[in-house]
Design a protein around this motif. Structure first.
Motif, mmCIF file in Angstrom:
data_model
loop_
_atom_site.group_PDB
_atom_site.id
_atom_site.type_symbol
_atom_site.label_atom_id
_atom_site.label_comp_id
_atom_site.label_asym_id
_atom_site.label_seq_id
_atom_site.Cartn_x
_atom_site.Cartn_y
_atom_site.Cartn_z
ATOM 1 N N LEU A 5 -13.953 5.139 1.175
ATOM 2 C CA LEU A 5 -12.600 4.698 1.540
ATOM 3 C C LEU A 5 -12.078 5.585 2.667
ATOM 4 C CD1 LEU A 5 -11.067 4.161 -2.013
ATOM 5 C CD2 LEU A 5 -11.759 2.381 -0.407
ATOM 6 N N PHE A 38 0.841 -1.191 0.000
ATOM 7 C CA PHE A 38 0.000 0.000 0.000
ATOM 8 C C PHE A 38 0.880 1.246 0.000
ATOM 9 C CE2 PHE A 38 -2.845 -3.198 1.686
ATOM 10 C CZ PHE A 38 -4.066 -2.874 1.101
ATOM 11 N N HIS A 73 -9.127 -2.570 1.215
ATOM 12 C CA HIS A 73 -8.775 -1.190 1.562
ATOM 13 C C HIS A 73 -9.612 -0.671 2.733
ATOM 14 C CE1 HIS A 73 -6.957 -1.490 -2.431
ATOM 15 N NE2 HIS A 73 -6.235 -0.419 -2.137
ATOM 16 N N GLY A 130 -3.537 2.922 -0.321
ATOM 17 C CA GLY A 130 -4.057 1.807 -1.104
ATOM 18 C C GLY A 130 -3.059 1.295 -2.117
#
Length: 464
Positions: A452, A304, A432, A347
């Motif tokens: 998110l 990530f 995520h 992410g």
């Protein structure tokens, strides 16, 4: 041993132990009190006897004796001893003559007062000095309370304990059965549920919101999830068999036709091209399945990094513009935050590209390239992406199966696809730590909302 039996035994043993303990305490203290009280009675009689036996005033002595006879209760086998102490008197002779305990007489002569118990008989005495003579005043009697009342109390307590044991054990068994009866009914009902009748549910007849009611509701929720899992498995097997079987059937059919007789090079080339096309389709399906499994496996290590979600959207749109120039994707910037920090997420770039590409491709495909709007907004904790189209929508009855691999809605038969894109996208969003929500209306379009979590930056220190 069953829990029901354990509880009955435990409850019975606990109640019986408490009763035995209290009975023992009651008997012990009453027994001690009877001794103390009886000794006090004997000592009172010793003092009164000394007064009327050695009082020089005859009238007072007679008066005291009459009061004793009238007002003091006559004790069982009560005896009074007035013994003059002489040099010739020995303990052995005195004990044998009056049938008094030797240890009692020894203590009385040495200390001047004594009390003792011999079997059921109690003795109390005092040494009195009178006109240069010493006398022993002794009173003895049988403790009727100990020999009769305490024995009766002991027998009554013992009988009560035996009776209580039977009552407590009976009540323990009854209440344990009564308490565990709903649980036994639940167990029997659950045993009757199998894969053939998994639609059955436990009846909740409990009025109060107690533990049994909560247990029944938990079982019903579990059965609902299991039923959904079975339906998902059936759909997956059915759809996977169809999607994998179609290219395999085509490949086998083309090969059989080509081998039936000698063909021209052009015919062989045509058959090989058809076989190649179906093999590529089969390869694409298996790779999609493999990737779907990998994204659903939480133990897989994924790198990530810090990303701006608006840049991911623009890059994905640019890719789709190349593959589908006729698309009408419009990115709405009205809700875009001014602070760029409110667009930064942690992410994996390739996975997010894949997820948004799947959603945008579906929006364009199932709306026949009608306008698709992408909204980007943000709060203090998360960024929100909304993708809206004006396509064919999803039937309401089929919304529960949209995340099943290979599932395709009944109104998508005219559109190519494998039914893997949306499950794959949801796995990516879950990796995520985000949220994917799909809402749709038949022939009115579909709305997909992705949330998110933002990267939380430390607050900046203001300049002084």
């Amino acid at each position: 041993m069953k829990t029901q039996t354990k509880i009955a035994l435990l409850l019975g043993i606990l109640c019986i132990s408490i009763v035995i303990l209290f009975s023992t305490i009651i008997y012990y203290f009453l027994n001690n009190y009877s001794y103390v009280d009886f000794y006090k009675r004997l000592e009172t009689r010793v003092r009164i006897s000394a007064k009327y036996n050695f009082n020089s005033d005859t009238l007072d002595a007679a008066y005291l004796k009459s009061i004793k006879n009238q007002h003091l209760e006559k004790l069982e086998k009560e005896k009074e001893y007035i013994i003059k102490i002489t040099p010739q008197l020995t303990l052995d002779s005195l004990s044998k003559k009056h049938k008094l305990p030797k240890t009692f007489l020894e203590t009385l002569l040495k200390e001047g007062r004594a009390k003792e118990k011999d079997g059921s008989f109690f003795f109390a005495g005092s040494k009195i000095q009178n006109d240069n003579n010493q006398h022993l005043v002794i009173v003895s009697a049988e403790n009727y309370y100990v020999t009769h009342h305490l024995i009766f109390l002991r027998n009554m307590l013992f009988g009560s304990i035996v009776l209580l044991v039977l009552i407590v054990l009976s009540l323990s068994v009854y209440f344990s059965k009564h308490i565990f009866k709903p649980i036994k009914e639940i167990t029997d009902n659950v045993k009757q549920i199998s894969t053939e009748n998994i639609h059955l549910r436990l009846e909740n007849n409990s009025v109060n919101n107690n533990e049994i009611s909560e247990l029944i509701n938990t079982f019903n929720d579990l059965l609902s999830r299991i039923e959904t899992a079975f339906e998902t498995q059936k759909n997956f097997i059915s759809n996977a068999s169809h999607e994998l079987g179609t290219p395999l059937t085509t490949i086998i059919g083309e090969a059989d036709v080509a081998l039936l007789k000698i063909r021209t090079p052009q015919e062989y080339e045509q058959s090989l091209n058809s076989i190649l096309q179906q093999a590529e389709r089969l390869d694409q399906i298996t790779k999609s399945l493999l990737f779907l499994a990998q994204t659903g496996y939480k133990g897989k290590t994924i790198v990530f990094e810090m990303l701006r979600i608006d840049e991911i959207i623009w890059e994905t749109k640019g890719l789709i513009d190349k593959l589908n120039p006729d698309n009408k994707i419009f990115v709405d910037l009205n809700l875009l935050p001014e602070d760029p920090k409110k667009l930064k997420v942690k992410g994996n770039k390739q996975l997010l590209h894949l997820a948004f590409a799947n959603l945008l491709n579906n929006a364009c495909k199932y709306s026949n390239n009608s306008p698709v709007t992408v909204h980007i907004a943000s709060s203090n904790t998360q960024v929100v992406i909304i993708i809206e189209d004006l396509g064919i929508g999803i039937p309401e009855a089929e919304m529960a199966y949209i995340y099943d691999p290979f599932f395709r809605a009944s109104n998508t038969k005219l559109y190519e696809g494998y039914g893997i894109g949306l499950p794959l996208t949801r796995n990516v969003i879950n990796l995520h730590k985000g949220e994917l929500v799909v809402s749709s209306a038949l022939n009115a379009g579909t709305k997909v909302q992705i949330k998110l979590p933002l990267i939380q930056f430390p607050p900046t220190t203001p300049y002084p």
